[in-house]
Write a protein that holds these residues in place. Sequence first.
Motif, mmCIF file in Angstrom:
data_model
loop_
_atom_site.group_PDB
_atom_site.id
_atom_site.type_symbol
_atom_site.label_atom_id
_atom_site.label_comp_id
_atom_site.label_asym_id
_atom_site.label_seq_id
_atom_site.Cartn_x
_atom_site.Cartn_y
_atom_site.Cartn_z
ATOM 1 N N TYR A 218 -24.973 4.032 -14.706
ATOM 2 C CA TYR A 218 -24.058 3.213 -13.908
ATOM 3 C C TYR A 218 -24.595 1.809 -13.655
ATOM 4 O O TYR A 218 -23.890 0.811 -13.851
ATOM 5 C CB TYR A 218 -23.749 3.900 -12.577
ATOM 6 N N ASP A 219 -25.830 1.695 -13.196
ATOM 7 C CA ASP A 219 -26.333 0.378 -12.800
ATOM 8 C C ASP A 219 -26.610 -0.534 -13.989
ATOM 9 O O ASP A 219 -26.444 -1.759 -13.883
ATOM 10 C CB ASP A 219 -27.596 0.522 -11.945
ATOM 11 N N ILE A 220 -27.022 0.025 -15.110
ATOM 12 C CA ILE A 220 -27.253 -0.841 -16.272
ATOM 13 C C ILE A 220 -25.911 -1.359 -16.802
ATOM 14 O O ILE A 220 -25.819 -2.493 -17.284
ATOM 15 C CB ILE A 220 -28.071 -0.116 -17.373
ATOM 16 N N VAL A 221 -24.848 -0.565 -16.673
ATOM 17 C CA VAL A 221 -23.509 -1.058 -17.012
ATOM 18 C C VAL A 221 -23.119 -2.199 -16.075
ATOM 19 O O VAL A 221 -22.602 -3.241 -16.506
ATOM 20 C CB VAL A 221 -22.462 0.071 -16.924
ATOM 21 N N SER A 222 -23.375 -2.025 -14.792
ATOM 22 C CA SER A 222 -23.055 -3.077 -13.821
ATOM 23 C C SER A 222 -23.753 -4.378 -14.176
ATOM 24 O O SER A 222 -23.173 -5.462 -14.063
ATOM 25 C CB SER A 222 -23.472 -2.638 -12.413
ATOM 26 N N LEU A 223 -25.002 -4.278 -14.603
ATOM 27 C CA LEU A 223 -25.792 -5.462 -14.920
ATOM 28 C C LEU A 223 -25.272 -6.184 -16.158
ATOM 29 O O LEU A 223 -25.202 -7.418 -16.193
ATOM 30 C CB LEU A 223 -27.251 -5.064 -15.129
ATOM 31 N N LEU A 224 -24.901 -5.420 -17.177
ATOM 32 C CA LEU A 224 -24.581 -6.016 -18.479
ATOM 33 C C LEU A 224 -23.093 -6.228 -18.725
ATOM 34 O O LEU A 224 -22.725 -6.993 -19.623
ATOM 35 C CB LEU A 224 -25.167 -5.145 -19.594
ATOM 36 N N ARG A 225 -22.248 -5.551 -17.988
ATOM 37 C CA ARG A 225 -20.794 -5.743 -18.135
ATOM 38 C C ARG A 225 -20.256 -6.230 -16.792
ATOM 39 O O ARG A 225 -19.617 -5.490 -16.046
ATOM 40 C CB ARG A 225 -20.123 -4.439 -18.561
ATOM 41 N N ASP A 226 -20.551 -7.477 -16.494
ATOM 42 C CA ASP A 226 -20.332 -8.049 -15.179
ATOM 43 C C ASP A 226 -18.967 -8.745 -15.091
ATOM 44 O O ASP A 226 -18.392 -9.155 -16.099
ATOM 45 C CB ASP A 226 -21.449 -9.065 -14.903
ATOM 46 N N ALA A 227 -18.494 -8.925 -13.865
ATOM 47 C CA ALA A 227 -17.237 -9.643 -13.656
ATOM 48 C C ALA A 227 -17.413 -11.152 -13.799
ATOM 49 O O ALA A 227 -16.465 -11.859 -14.115
ATOM 50 C CB ALA A 227 -16.691 -9.338 -12.264
ATOM 51 N N PHE A 228 -18.625 -11.642 -13.573
ATOM 52 C CA PHE A 228 -18.799 -13.075 -13.392
ATOM 53 C C PHE A 228 -19.512 -13.768 -14.543
ATOM 54 O O PHE A 228 -19.616 -14.989 -14.560
ATOM 55 C CB PHE A 228 -19.552 -13.331 -12.084
ATOM 56 N N ILE A 229 -20.006 -13.005 -15.492
ATOM 57 C CA ILE A 229 -20.635 -13.598 -16.669
ATOM 58 C C ILE A 229 -20.530 -12.596 -17.810
ATOM 59 O O ILE A 229 -20.682 -11.394 -17.607
ATOM 60 C CB ILE A 229 -22.112 -13.976 -16.385
ATOM 61 N N GLY A 230 -20.225 -13.077 -18.999
ATOM 62 C CA GLY A 230 -20.047 -12.187 -20.142
ATOM 63 C C GLY A 230 -21.058 -12.462 -21.233
ATOM 64 O O GLY A 230 -21.563 -13.576 -21.372
ATOM 65 N N TRP A 231 -21.356 -11.423 -22.022
ATOM 66 C CA TRP A 231 -22.334 -11.532 -23.109
ATOM 67 C C TRP A 231 -21.714 -11.032 -24.402
ATOM 68 O O TRP A 231 -20.833 -10.179 -24.396
ATOM 69 C CB TRP A 231 -23.582 -10.686 -22.793
ATOM 70 N N ASP A 232 -22.224 -11.527 -25.517
ATOM 71 C CA ASP A 232 -21.830 -10.995 -26.815
ATOM 72 C C ASP A 232 -22.252 -9.533 -26.914
ATOM 73 O O ASP A 232 -23.251 -9.108 -26.319
ATOM 74 C CB ASP A 232 -22.482 -11.786 -27.945
ATOM 75 N N GLU A 233 -21.507 -8.784 -27.714
ATOM 76 C CA GLU A 233 -21.792 -7.354 -27.876
ATOM 77 C C GLU A 233 -23.225 -7.111 -28.349
ATOM 78 O O GLU A 233 -23.907 -6.206 -27.877
ATOM 79 C CB GLU A 233 -20.815 -6.747 -28.879
ATOM 80 N N GLU A 234 -23.694 -7.914 -29.272
ATOM 81 C CA GLU A 234 -25.043 -7.717 -29.805
ATOM 82 C C GLU A 234 -26.103 -7.921 -28.730
ATOM 83 O O GLU A 234 -27.093 -7.190 -28.670
ATOM 84 C CB GLU A 234 -25.294 -8.661 -30.985
ATOM 85 N N PHE A 235 -25.896 -8.916 -27.873
ATOM 86 C CA PHE A 235 -26.848 -9.174 -26.790
ATOM 87 C C PHE A 235 -26.854 -8.016 -25.801
ATOM 88 O O PHE A 235 -27.913 -7.553 -25.355
ATOM 89 C CB PHE A 235 -26.480 -10.483 -26.082
ATOM 90 N N VAL A 236 -25.670 -7.511 -25.444
ATOM 91 C CA VAL A 236 -25.573 -6.364 -24.536
ATOM 92 C C VAL A 236 -26.282 -5.158 -25.124
ATOM 93 O O VAL A 236 -27.061 -4.466 -24.439
ATOM 94 C CB VAL A 236 -24.094 -6.023 -24.249
ATOM 95 N N LEU A 237 -26.047 -4.893 -26.388
ATOM 96 C CA LEU A 237 -26.680 -3.749 -27.045
ATOM 97 C C LEU A 237 -28.195 -3.904 -27.066
ATOM 98 O O LEU A 237 -28.941 -2.939 -26.834
ATOM 99 C CB LEU A 237 -26.139 -3.588 -28.459
ATOM 100 N N ASP A 238 -28.668 -5.104 -27.331
ATOM 101 C CA ASP A 238 -30.105 -5.368 -27.349
ATOM 102 C C ASP A 238 -30.745 -4.998 -26.012
ATOM 103 O O ASP A 238 -31.735 -4.259 -25.956
ATOM 104 C CB ASP A 238 -30.337 -6.851 -27.667
ATOM 105 N N ILE A 239 -30.180 -5.504 -24.912
ATOM 106 C CA ILE A 239 -30.741 -5.204 -23.596
ATOM 107 C C ILE A 239 -30.577 -3.719 -23.263
ATOM 108 O O ILE A 239 -31.475 -3.091 -22.682
ATOM 109 C CB ILE A 239 -30.077 -6.071 -22.511
#
Length: 348
Positions: A218-239
């Motif tokens: 749950y919390d790692i999803v909150s960190l990486l799929r945020d309401a206020f800033i977005g990341w490319d899929e590859e960057f999210v997968l990397d983290i």
Amino acid sequence: MQRLEALKAWLATQFPDQTITVEFAAADADFRRYFRATFPDGSTRIVMDAPPEKMNTDAYVSVRELFAPAANVPAILLRDREQGFMLLEDLGTITLLAALQHDEWEMVRKHLLLEAVDTLIEIQKISQPGVLPDYDHALLSRELNLFPEWYVAKELGKPLTYAQRQLWDAALQVLLPRIEAQGKVYVHRDYIVRNLMLTPGKPGVLDFQDAVYGPVSYDIVSLLRDAFIGWDEEFVLDIAIRYWEKARAAGLPVAATIDEFYRDFEWMGVQRHLKVAGIFARLYHRDGKDKYRAEIPRFIKYLKKTSRRYHELQPLFQLLVELVGLDEDDNDDSIGSVFSHTRISSDQ
């Protein structure tokens, strides 16, 4: 204004021989507000204003004590439970969100997020059952139902039809068992970059009072799929991979393979995104707060992309398309190429 004057009066009684200036610092989605108090020597403290008839701060105190051995949480310096005031350590003015938005270098952003990952793992490592409330089926379901109640019926103005309700029920029958089967740890429940402060050594952690014991992703999803800033899929997968590797090394109950874990991550994200879309709609339509309303489309985009990707979640994808239609990039499913091209090296 009345609460602010009461807050200043309370400070005056605690520090009778000092002239303290008080300025607004932040506000939460609920009824809490925060003020920065500056003392004559230039030092600062944060004052929490939590109206006692609307907010109970007991959970804040107990979770703060629970998390303190693992995370940089603000010390409680003074508390007036009856009036709803608390004097807290000031962790500064720079949120992780502001730092990430300011610095465009990917490696710096990655470093900041991995510091947040390390703190998250430290919190999860001290987890024990029976200490925090369970993130159980009833709570997960109540949160999910905020979506049809507030986003669909109020924000879109078109309550679910009988056929759409069947699609919704079919999606939940698939989604909830998968989420409930995940390993359980302490869940901050709003571990987002707006609630993390840029402080020396490791990030400061705020807004933890709603913590529960529940799904490890749950919390790692909150960190990486945020309401206020977005990341490319590859960057999210990397983290996410780096989190998974660290979590496995720490003995946390994550899935045995990255494929399984990323599926858990995405399905947990569906639950969170449905909930948050409902909450943001409720804040506007019930409470008259439009601060978060503009962020809802980001979550709808997350939801369509994920539900399209998994055959079992097709009822949800069909429902979303009926409700909001398709966007140009809704057919973009790049996860396969992301998995095949992402490489992790231990020196990064």
